[in-house]
Write a protein that holds these residues in place. Structure first.
Motif, PDB file in Angstrom:
ATOM      1  N   VAL A  62       0.768  -1.423  -0.038  1.00 14.47           N
ATOM      2  CA  VAL A  62      -0.082  -0.133  -0.129  1.00 14.47           C
ATOM      3  C   VAL A  62       0.982   1.252   0.081  1.00 14.47           C
ATOM      4  O   VAL A  62       1.846   1.245   0.976  1.00 14.47           O
ATOM      5  N   PRO A  63       0.778   2.178  -1.158  1.00 17.15           N
ATOM      6  CA  PRO A  63       1.578   3.329  -1.063  1.00 17.15           C
ATOM      7  C   PRO A  63       1.393   4.226   0.379  1.00 17.15           C
ATOM      8  O   PRO A  63       0.275   4.215   0.859  1.00 17.15           O
ATOM      9  N   GLY A  64       2.286   4.739   0.863  1.00 16.24           N
ATOM     10  CA  GLY A  64       2.047   5.636   1.949  1.00 16.24           C
ATOM     11  C   GLY A  64       2.434   4.989   3.189  1.00 16.24           C
ATOM     12  O   GLY A  64       2.284   5.464   4.059  1.00 16.24           O
ATOM     13  N   THR A  65       2.584   3.598   3.069  1.00 16.28           N
ATOM     14  CA  THR A  65       2.691   2.827   4.355  1.00 16.28           C
ATOM     15  C   THR A  65       3.594   3.449   5.430  1.00 16.28           C
ATOM     16  O   THR A  65       3.364   3.504   6.584  1.00 16.28           O
ATOM     17  N   PRO A  66       4.883   3.744   5.199  1.00 20.21           N
ATOM     18  CA  PRO A  66       5.847   4.405   6.166  1.00 20.21           C
ATOM     19  C   PRO A  66       5.093   5.578   6.788  1.00 20.21           C
ATOM     20  O   PRO A  66       5.227   5.781   8.102  1.00 20.21           O
ATOM     21  N   ALA A  67       4.415   6.373   6.005  1.00 18.46           N
ATOM     22  CA  ALA A  67       3.755   7.532   6.750  1.00 18.46           C
ATOM     23  C   ALA A  67       2.542   7.081   7.681  1.00 18.46           C
ATOM     24  O   ALA A  67       2.353   7.779   8.728  1.00 18.46           O
TER      25      ALA A  67
END
Length: 284
Positions: free
Chosen positions: A67-72
């Protein structure tokens, strides 16, 4: 020229989020998301559910996340106590697993090895390596220890880092690989291809291998200490550096916000001003 499967996979890879740079909390979250998604699809069409899960795992393996943006998302919604359990080192940063990048500092951090922690300050005072300063209410290096440590640093500055680290880790030199991290200025050490330790910089590594030689002759029962405990002591010794080990420049101490893949946190950073080499980070 047709694209081969290996080239196609190379295009999928994101080195900044995989390998030594993989964010473990992000990976766990994405695997759980992939599992839930696959179960939902599999409830309707079982064979497709298996396929979705397999493809999701491949994406996570090659790209670091699904899922894109997982680190955030992990930074925002995961509590610090949970993120701290996943964080990789330091130490390493030193001996991997704690961090020399460990603890309060990031320096040598053995992989998956947690031993009883010791108090570096008390041990160094007891060994006569540091003592009360003559003119301020603080601790300073004992004069002879300072001279011995500086001489050891000078002697090893142009030496073979693999051989020096091999002695530190009690490993065979031909199995040790020392190189800069792809993503940061950290020095990453692998033994037999497996990440074994990391340091904030070559300057920090140099200070520790020289400090190892100093402390093994001064600290009582040094041979009985574990590698992680020795790492805690040499990284603690780094706090008493007066000049940079690699460029001999001045050292500064500043409060900084450090960004990891998981969270942001405040540290006191000890840095060589002339060459910008990070020597130590202490949790504020």
């Amino acid at each position: 020229m047709p694209t081969t499967p290996s080239r196609a996979l190379d295009r999928l890879r994101q080195p900044e989020y995989t390998g030594e740079n993989r964010c473990i909390p992000c990976t766990v979250v994405n695997v759980l998301i992939a599992l839930v998604l696959s179960l939902a699809v599999g409830f309707l069409v079982p064979p497709v559910g298996f396929a979705v899960f397999a493809l999701s795992l491949l994406a996570i393996y090659f790209r670091g996340y699904l899922v894109p943006g997982t680190p955030a998302l992990t930074k925002r919604y995961f509590p610090d106590w949970l993120l701290a359990k996943f964080e990789k080192a330091p130490p390493g940063y030193g001996i991997e697993g704690d961090g020399l990048e460990a603890d309060d500092s990031h320096g040598p951090d053995p992989l998956h090895e947690r031993e009883t922690r010791i108090n570096p300050e008390e041990t160094l005072v007891s060994a006569g390596v540091v003592e009360p300063c003559a003119d301020v209410d603080d601790l300073c290096l004992e004069d002879d220890a300072h001279a011995t440590w500086r001489a050891a640093i000078e002697d090893r500055r142009e030496g073979d880092r693999a051989k020096q680290v091999a002695a530190f880790l009690d490993a065979e030199p031909d199995k040790v690989d020392v190189r800069d991290s792809q993503r940061s200025n950290h020095v990453v050490v692998r033994v037999d291809g497996r990440v074994a330790a990391r340091w904030e910089s070559d300057a920090a590594l140099l200070a520790d291998v020289a400090g190892f030689d100093l402390l093994e002759h001064r600290v009582e029962n040094w041979e009985a200490l574990t590698l992680e405990q020795r790492s805690q002591l040499v990284s603690g010794l780094r706090a008493f550096l007066e000049t940079c080990p690699t460029c001999s420049g001045t050292i500064s101490i500043d409060a900084e916000t450090v960004e990891s893949c998981c969270r942001s946190y405040e540290v006191y950073a000890v840095t060589c001003e002339d060459c910008d080499a990070r020597l130590l980070e202490v949790d504020a």
